[in-house]
Design a protein around this motif. Sequence first.
Motif, PDB file in Angstrom:
ATOM      1  N   MET A 170       0.837  -1.160   0.000  1.00 17.17           N
ATOM      2  CA  MET A 170       0.000   0.000   0.000  1.00 17.17           C
ATOM      3  C   MET A 170       0.894   1.239   0.000  1.00 17.17           C
ATOM      4  O   MET A 170       1.833   1.330   0.774  1.00 17.17           O
ATOM      5  N   THR A 171       0.571   2.177  -0.844  1.00 15.86           N
ATOM      6  CA  THR A 171       1.383   3.380  -0.953  1.00 15.86           C
ATOM      7  C   THR A 171       0.562   4.591  -0.530  1.00 15.86           C
ATOM      8  O   THR A 171      -0.554   4.781  -1.007  1.00 15.86           O
ATOM      9  N   PHE A 172       1.131   5.370   0.347  1.00 20.44           N
ATOM     10  CA  PHE A 172       0.487   6.604   0.795  1.00 20.44           C
ATOM     11  C   PHE A 172       1.224   7.780   0.189  1.00 20.44           C
ATOM     12  O   PHE A 172       2.451   7.835   0.205  1.00 20.44           O
ATOM     13  N   SER A 173       0.470   8.693  -0.335  1.00 13.61           N
ATOM     14  CA  SER A 173       1.115   9.893  -0.856  1.00 13.61           C
ATOM     15  C   SER A 173       0.796  11.053   0.089  1.00 13.61           C
ATOM     16  O   SER A 173      -0.345  11.225   0.506  1.00 13.61           O
ATOM     17  N   THR A 174       1.801  11.777   0.400  1.00 13.87           N
ATOM     18  CA  THR A 174       1.621  12.932   1.263  1.00 13.87           C
ATOM     19  C   THR A 174       2.021  14.172   0.503  1.00 13.87           C
ATOM     20  O   THR A 174       2.982  14.161  -0.271  1.00 13.87           O
ATOM     21  N   SER A 175       1.282  15.177   0.716  1.00 17.56           N
ATOM     22  CA  SER A 175       1.634  16.447   0.089  1.00 17.56           C
ATOM     23  C   SER A 175       1.533  17.525   1.152  1.00 17.56           C
ATOM     24  O   SER A 175       0.642  17.517   1.994  1.00 17.56           O
ATOM     25  N   SER A 176       2.462  18.407   1.119  1.00 22.06           N
ATOM     26  CA  SER A 176       2.443  19.516   2.067  1.00 22.06           C
ATOM     27  C   SER A 176       2.473  20.814   1.278  1.00 22.06           C
ATOM     28  O   SER A 176       3.149  20.919   0.255  1.00 22.06           O
TER      29      SER A 176
END
Length: 74
Positions: free
Chosen positions: A1-7
């Motif tokens: 499972m891949t989580f993408s985070t953006s700030s």
Amino acid sequence: MTFSTSSSQVTRSPITVAAGFIGAFIVATLAVQLVRSQTSAASPSVNAGQASAVEPVIASQAAMWSVLGTSEAN
């Protein structure tokens, strides 16, 4: 499972920051006045025996101006 985070960085204009500080100052000032009025109203008066010598507060502006219509005011 891949989580993408953006700030992302939120930039606020100096006017918005200044308005926030002024608003916080006004709210804090009102809170101090409220606390001071509550503590002074809750504490008993030193001269509580002389409370009957205090004249009543005039309730309306009409009562203040009605004195001008009497002959004693002249």
